[in-house]
Write an enzyme that holds these catalytic residues in place. Structure first.
Site, PDB file in Angstrom:
ATOM      1  N   HIS A   1      54.083  58.689  91.227  1.00 49.63           N
ATOM      2  CA  HIS A   1      53.474  57.764  92.379  1.00 49.63           C
ATOM      3  C   HIS A   1      53.532  56.253  92.155  1.00 49.63           C
ATOM      4  O   HIS A   1      53.779  55.917  90.951  1.00 49.63           O
ATOM      5  CB  HIS A   1      52.084  58.147  92.658  1.00 49.63           C
ATOM      6  CG  HIS A   1      52.027  59.493  92.997  1.00 49.63           C
ATOM      7  ND1 HIS A   1      52.143  59.912  94.074  1.00 49.63           N
ATOM      8  CD2 HIS A   1      51.520  60.629  92.180  1.00 49.63           C
ATOM      9  CE1 HIS A   1      51.935  61.250  94.271  1.00 49.63           C
ATOM     10  NE2 HIS A   1      51.533  61.838  93.132  1.00 49.63           N
TER      11      HIS A   1
ATOM     12  N   GLN B   1      43.608  66.999  81.930  1.00 44.60           N
ATOM     13  CA  GLN B   1      44.492  68.269  82.188  1.00 44.60           C
ATOM     14  C   GLN B   1      45.831  68.049  81.523  1.00 44.60           C
ATOM     15  O   GLN B   1      46.673  67.420  82.030  1.00 44.60           O
ATOM     16  CB  GLN B   1      44.507  68.599  83.663  1.00 44.60           C
ATOM     17  CG  GLN B   1      43.372  69.062  84.165  1.00 44.60           C
ATOM     18  CD  GLN B   1      43.017  68.987  85.524  1.00 44.60           C
ATOM     19  OE1 GLN B   1      43.246  67.992  86.204  1.00 44.60           O
ATOM     20  NE2 GLN B   1      42.737  69.866  86.474  1.00 44.60           N
TER      21      GLN B   1
ATOM     22  N   GLY C   1      46.668  72.575  85.163  1.00 46.69           N
ATOM     23  CA  GLY C   1      46.284  71.949  86.246  1.00 46.69           C
ATOM     24  C   GLY C   1      46.628  70.520  86.513  1.00 46.69           C
ATOM     25  O   GLY C   1      46.329  69.985  87.739  1.00 46.69           O
ATOM     26  N   GLN C   2      47.608  70.148  85.603  1.00 46.08           N
ATOM     27  CA  GLN C   2      47.939  68.602  85.743  1.00 46.08           C
ATOM     28  C   GLN C   2      49.315  68.771  86.932  1.00 46.08           C
ATOM     29  O   GLN C   2      50.151  69.330  86.741  1.00 46.08           O
ATOM     30  CB  GLN C   2      48.704  68.219  84.567  1.00 46.08           C
ATOM     31  CG  GLN C   2      48.979  66.650  84.376  1.00 46.08           C
ATOM     32  CD  GLN C   2      49.944  66.097  83.298  1.00 46.08           C
ATOM     33  OE1 GLN C   2      50.376  67.047  82.515  1.00 46.08           O
ATOM     34  NE2 GLN C   2      49.458  64.957  82.920  1.00 46.08           N
ATOM     35  N   THR C   3      49.088  67.781  88.092  1.00 49.02           N
ATOM     36  CA  THR C   3      50.081  67.714  89.046  1.00 49.02           C
ATOM     37  C   THR C   3      50.850  66.455  88.683  1.00 49.02           C
ATOM     38  O   THR C   3      52.148  66.470  88.900  1.00 49.02           O
ATOM     39  CB  THR C   3      49.205  67.648  90.485  1.00 49.02           C
ATOM     40  OG1 THR C   3      48.125  67.835  90.241  1.00 49.02           O
ATOM     41  CG2 THR C   3      49.990  68.293  91.455  1.00 49.02           C
ATOM     42  N   VAL C   4      50.078  65.382  88.466  1.00 48.85           N
ATOM     43  CA  VAL C   4      50.840  63.936  88.110  1.00 48.85           C
ATOM     44  C   VAL C   4      51.226  64.192  86.700  1.00 48.85           C
ATOM     45  O   VAL C   4      50.355  64.285  85.905  1.00 48.85           O
ATOM     46  CB  VAL C   4      49.971  62.891  88.686  1.00 48.85           C
ATOM     47  CG1 VAL C   4      50.658  61.818  88.265  1.00 48.85           C
ATOM     48  CG2 VAL C   4      49.440  62.874  90.042  1.00 48.85           C
TER      49      VAL C   4
ATOM     50  N   HIS D   1      51.612  62.232  84.294  1.00 48.56           N
ATOM     51  CA  HIS D   1      51.294  60.872  83.699  1.00 48.56           C
ATOM     52  C   HIS D   1      49.955  61.327  83.027  1.00 48.56           C
ATOM     53  O   HIS D   1      48.982  61.484  83.983  1.00 48.56           O
ATOM     54  CB  HIS D   1      51.333  59.819  84.549  1.00 48.56           C
ATOM     55  CG  HIS D   1      51.195  58.453  84.029  1.00 48.56           C
ATOM     56  ND1 HIS D   1      51.928  57.434  84.533  1.00 48.56           N
ATOM     57  CD2 HIS D   1      50.252  57.989  83.200  1.00 48.56           C
ATOM     58  CE1 HIS D   1      51.588  56.362  84.092  1.00 48.56           C
ATOM     59  NE2 HIS D   1      50.652  56.576  83.096  1.00 48.56           N
TER      60      HIS D   1
ATOM     61  N   HIS E   1      46.063  61.456  82.192  1.00 44.63           N
ATOM     62  CA  HIS E   1      45.186  60.604  82.928  1.00 44.63           C
ATOM     63  C   HIS E   1      43.953  61.342  82.819  1.00 44.63           C
ATOM     64  O   HIS E   1      43.815  62.661  82.275  1.00 44.63           O
ATOM     65  CB  HIS E   1      45.300  60.512  84.531  1.00 44.63           C
ATOM     66  CG  HIS E   1      45.723  61.831  85.146  1.00 44.63           C
ATOM     67  ND1 HIS E   1      46.981  62.406  85.161  1.00 44.63           N
ATOM     68  CD2 HIS E   1      44.915  62.551  85.814  1.00 44.63           C
ATOM     69  CE1 HIS E   1      47.055  63.515  85.868  1.00 44.63           C
ATOM     70  NE2 HIS E   1      45.862  63.809  86.469  1.00 44.63           N
TER      71      HIS E   1
ATOM     72  N   HIS F   1      40.307  62.212  84.269  1.00 44.14           N
ATOM     73  CA  HIS F   1      39.386  62.053  85.557  1.00 44.14           C
ATOM     74  C   HIS F   1      37.915  61.912  85.132  1.00 44.14           C
ATOM     75  O   HIS F   1      37.392  62.247  83.991  1.00 44.14           O
ATOM     76  CB  HIS F   1      39.327  63.679  86.164  1.00 44.14           C
ATOM     77  CG  HIS F   1      40.660  64.159  86.606  1.00 44.14           C
ATOM     78  ND1 HIS F   1      41.104  64.099  87.873  1.00 44.14           N
ATOM     79  CD2 HIS F   1      41.849  64.729  85.994  1.00 44.14           C
ATOM     80  CE1 HIS F   1      42.285  64.455  88.201  1.00 44.14           C
ATOM     81  NE2 HIS F   1      42.419  64.929  86.867  1.00 44.14           N
TER      82      HIS F   1
HETATM   83  P1  AMP Z   1      45.960  66.082  88.364  1.00 47.83           P
HETATM   84  O1  AMP Z   1      46.084  67.339  89.484  1.00 47.83           O
HETATM   85  O2  AMP Z   1      45.025  66.596  87.310  1.00 47.83           O
HETATM   86  O3  AMP Z   1      47.320  65.839  87.871  1.00 47.83           O
HETATM   87  O4  AMP Z   1      45.470  65.013  88.903  1.00 47.83           O
HETATM   88  C1  AMP Z   1      45.898  63.874  89.518  1.00 47.83           C
HETATM   89  C2  AMP Z   1      44.941  63.124  90.558  1.00 47.83           C
HETATM   90  O5  AMP Z   1      45.548  62.086  90.827  1.00 47.83           O
HETATM   91  C3  AMP Z   1      44.269  63.639  91.625  1.00 47.83           C
HETATM   92  O6  AMP Z   1      42.974  63.731  91.460  1.00 47.83           O
HETATM   93  C4  AMP Z   1      44.886  63.001  92.696  1.00 47.83           C
HETATM   94  O7  AMP Z   1      43.975  62.956  94.024  1.00 47.83           O
HETATM   95  C5  AMP Z   1      45.088  61.782  92.202  1.00 47.83           C
HETATM   96  N1  AMP Z   1      46.221  60.939  92.829  1.00 47.83           N
HETATM   97  C6  AMP Z   1      47.409  61.289  93.079  1.00 47.83           C
HETATM   98  N2  AMP Z   1      48.312  60.168  93.412  1.00 47.83           N
HETATM   99  C7  AMP Z   1      47.395  59.450  93.572  1.00 47.83           C
HETATM  100  C8  AMP Z   1      47.785  58.049  94.274  1.00 47.83           C
HETATM  101  N3  AMP Z   1      48.803  57.537  94.658  1.00 47.83           N
HETATM  102  N4  AMP Z   1      46.380  56.913  94.467  1.00 47.83           N
HETATM  103  C9  AMP Z   1      45.182  57.453  93.747  1.00 47.83           C
HETATM  104  N5  AMP Z   1      45.200  58.658  93.331  1.00 47.83           N
HETATM  105  C10 AMP Z   1      45.921  59.633  93.260  1.00 47.83           C
END
Ligand code: AMP
Length: 490
Positions: A345, A420, A426-429, A431, A433, A435
């Protein structure tokens, strides 16, 4: 005393010759003064033309106009000799006898003194470092001022300003007594190294020189040149000035530029002088003679890189034992509109509410709970173990600061702070991070239900990342939350 000073000087000159010689033989590189002259003209390419710095030495008095005229003459002389950036010492604008005089003469950043230097920088098309400007304090604190180091670019704009962090209180009975804390507001933060035509400049002022953690921190943030505009007293200068400057250059393998005050300013104040430039090998490559003067040196960043490569001190640090230099207050400017990468993103700066040199904190587009925010390293690192010790320390310092703010803002009684690490956790992004979610009693039927929510809130039923932007908050909504949060860090 005079005899002692001369003895010390002669010894230093002899020592300097030895050190420069050692530098030439040990590193296979010639001292910078002889590098250009020894090369045949045809061998010189444009990239061999190194930036030139000029370092000034002044005897400032309480007469602002006279001081300015001296500075202007030195700056003009430096320009004629090819300087790209000129360095003035602490108290360049004026030096007084009493606190009341200092306070009465102080000006704001919009005042006449700064305006004159902006004009000078623009008309001569060079950069200026104005060390130790007595900046008028806020209206509700009329008895104190800031000791501000200002960098002005060649367009006449303020490129950076730094308020002196370490204030100088000295009392050597019968010799010298100075109490800067009586009338100076201490600075609150380190300024990230400033990009200039001579390299990345780390800003400090005088007494800051005695705190090596500050220089290490600046170098860790990328500084290639450390600057210590100073007004060292005779007593402390004679004992420590050159040793300290050379130590900072050697241990950080960087250039050190130190403009200085010299001589007798008034009945109460005498300073040491010896404005100088030290190279990354610790060799004094330029030094002012007695009295008001300016001297020049080339900045050879290629040489600096060679020194660092041949003896990679930074890599040899035992961070596992001594930790990493972190700055608990390293808030970097948020104002410039830009975007940041967050995995796949792009994050708009309007949704970022806190930033350091290594980490970012921003609001969530689909919060699981109100106040659900994220902290990540600036560098797009995928997994926890890929982070450097510096990034780890910095990120968790940011998590701590952000948690405090979010906690207060949402009157929470607990916090979920979750990482995560990897897709199967459970990590989707992709990068790293963290929470941060403010929690209250009963916000979920079972406290740990939040982990299920976290697992699913940004995914489609098939486990892929949700792409339906209709389910996300608007940019305006997110920017409004970020803007509110920003104010809570001041
Ligand atoms: P995870 O599933 O642990 O990778 O969490 C990714 C988090 O990033 C989720 O809470 C998403 O809602 C949040 N997220 C993803 N893309 C964006 C974005 N462009 N701006 C703000 N939050 C984002």
């Amino acid at each position: 005393m005079k005899a002692l000073i001369n003895l010390h000087k002669n010894f230093r000159l002899a020592l300097k010759r030895v050190t420069c010689l050692r530098r030439m033989t040990d590193t296979g590189q010639k001292a910078s003064t002889s590098t250009l002259s020894s090369a045949s003209p045809s061998a010189l390419s444009l990239s061999d033309v190194r930036p030139v710095v000029a370092v000034c030495q002044l005897t400032s008095t309480s007469d602002k106009e006279k001081n300015f005229n001296v500075c202007r003459a030195l700056i003009e002389r430096a320009k004629k000799r090819g300087a790209n950036m000129v360095f003035l010492p602490e108290c360049f604008a004026y030096m007084c006898e009493s606190t009341d005089q200092y306070l009465a003469a102080a000006e704001t950043m919009e005042g006449e003194i700064v305006a004159k230097y902006k004009e000078l920088a623009q008309s001569l098309q060079l950069w200026l470092s104005l060390g130790g400007f007595h900046q008028k304090g806020p209206a509700d604190d009329p008895k104190r001022l800031w000791n501000t180091h200002i960098i002005i670019d060649s367009q006449g704009h303020i490129a950076a300003q730094y308020d002196k962090l370490h204030l100088f209180d000295l009392d050597i009975k019968g010799k010298v007594s100075l109490k800067e804390t009586n009338f100076t507001i201490p600075g609150n933060n380190v300024v990230p190294p400033v990009e200039t035509p001579i390299g990345k400049v780390g800003m400090a002022v005088c007494y800051d020189l005695r705190f090596p953690e500050m220089s290490s921190y600046l170098v860790q943030q990328g500084a290639e040149i450390l600057t210590y505009p100073s007004a060292f007293t005779q007593t402390t200068g004679l004992a420590h000035w050159e040793v300290l400057l050379r130590s900072r250059a050697i241990e950080n393998q960087c250039y050190v530029i130190a403009a200085a005050q010299t001589g007798r300013h008034n009945a109460k104040r005498t300073t040491y002088g010896h404005a100088m430039v030290v190279d990354p090998w610790g060799c004094v490559v330029a030094e002012c003679h007695e009295g008001e003067d300016v001297c020049l040196a080339e900045i050879d960043l290629e040489y600096m890189r060679k020194v660092r490569e041949q003896m990679p001190v930074q890599e040899h640090r035992r961070r596992d034992i001594f930790g990493t230099m972190t700055n608990l207050k390293s808030l970097a400017p948020l104002d410039e509109p830009r975007s940041y990468q967050f995995g796949q993103h792009t994050i708009d700066s309007s949704i970022v509410f806190y930033k350091t040199a290594l980490s970012l904190a921003f609001v969530n587009r689909k919060p699981v709970l109100p106040g659900h925010v994220l902290v990540c390293p600036l560098r797009p690192v995928e997994r926890f173990n890929d982070m450097t010790p510096a990034e780890l320390c910095d990120m968790f310092q940011v998590v701590k600061q952000v948690s405090e703010v979010v906690d207060r803002e949402h009157n929470s009684t607990s916090l979920t702070i979750a990482v995560q690490d990897g897709p199967d956790a459970g990590q989707t992004v992709k990068h790293m991070h963290v929470h941060i979610l403010p929690r209250k009693k009963g916000d979920f039927a079972n406290n740990d239900d939040i982990y299920q929510k976290l697992e699913k809130h940004d995914k489609n039923l098939d486990g892929t990342e949700e792409t339906n932007s209709g389910k996300w908050r608007t940019l305006e909504d997110m920017a409004a939350e970020a803007s509110r949060l920003r104010t809570l860090f001041k």
